[in-house]
Design a protein around this motif. Structure first.
Motif, PDB file in Angstrom:
ATOM      1  N   UNK A 167       0.842  -1.213   0.000  1.00 17.35           N
ATOM      2  CA  UNK A 167       0.000   0.000   0.000  1.00 17.35           C
ATOM      3  C   UNK A 167       0.864   1.246   0.000  1.00 17.35           C
ATOM      4  N   UNK A 168       1.886   1.283   0.845  1.00 26.47           N
ATOM      5  CA  UNK A 168       2.731   2.479   0.913  1.00 26.47           C
ATOM      6  C   UNK A 168       3.518   2.679  -0.378  1.00 26.47           C
ATOM      7  N   UNK A 169       3.939   1.589  -1.029  1.00 26.97           N
ATOM      8  CA  UNK A 169       4.642   1.714  -2.303  1.00 26.97           C
ATOM      9  C   UNK A 169       3.730   2.276  -3.385  1.00 26.97           C
ATOM     10  N   UNK A 170       2.473   1.835  -3.425  1.00 28.22           N
ATOM     11  CA  UNK A 170       1.530   2.357  -4.404  1.00 28.22           C
ATOM     12  C   UNK A 170       1.277   3.842  -4.173  1.00 28.22           C
ATOM     13  N   UNK A 171       1.146   4.227  -2.912  1.00 32.00           N
ATOM     14  CA  UNK A 171       0.931   5.640  -2.594  1.00 32.00           C
ATOM     15  C   UNK A 171       2.155   6.462  -2.993  1.00 32.00           C
ATOM     16  N   UNK A 172       3.348   5.920  -2.776  1.00 33.36           N
ATOM     17  CA  UNK A 172       4.577   6.610  -3.158  1.00 33.36           C
ATOM     18  C   UNK A 172       4.657   6.789  -4.677  1.00 33.36           C
ATOM     19  N   UNK A 173       4.249   5.778  -5.431  1.00 32.51           N
ATOM     20  CA  UNK A 173       4.252   5.897  -6.887  1.00 32.51           C
ATOM     21  C   UNK A 173       3.274   6.983  -7.342  1.00 32.51           C
ATOM     22  N   UNK A 174       2.111   7.063  -6.727  1.00 33.84           N
ATOM     23  CA  UNK A 174       1.153   8.133  -7.053  1.00 33.84           C
ATOM     24  C   UNK A 174       1.754   9.489  -6.731  1.00 33.84           C
ATOM     25  N   UNK A 175       2.473   9.576  -5.615  1.00 37.12           N
ATOM     26  CA  UNK A 175       3.128  10.834  -5.251  1.00 37.12           C
ATOM     27  C   UNK A 175       4.188  11.203  -6.286  1.00 37.12           C
TER      28      UNK A 175
END
Length: 82
Positions: A23-31
């Motif tokens: 989840x945190x990796x996906x959020x980082x990619x969106x960022x």
């Protein structure tokens, strides 16, 4: 306030049973998508804009002293596919 791409990622994450790390990796990619210069909105994603984002992720990783910019780029690519 979240951007449109971060909102899309949040909805995707809620629809899946993902681990906290994923989840945190996906959020980082969106960022990264939102902070990259000149990349179009995520809803307009095509091969060209995806490639531009991945090139930016690779360059950004090198600039920030990343130990493995290739791995960082590959992770972002896998997350874009999702």
């Amino acid at each position: 306030m979240q951007s449109k791409s971060e909102d899309i990622v949040e909805r995707y994450i809620r629809a899946r049973n993902l681990t906290e790390g994923t989840r945190s990796e996906y959020i980082e990619t969106a960022h990264k998508w939102n902070t990259s210069n000149g990349v179009s909105p995520i809803q307009d994603l095509d091969k060209r804009t995806g490639r531009e984002l991945l090139e930016w992720v690779h360059e950004h990783s090198i600039e920030n002293g990343g130990k493995s910019p290739g791995r960082t780029t590959n992770k972002a690519c896998a997350q874009l596919r999702a």
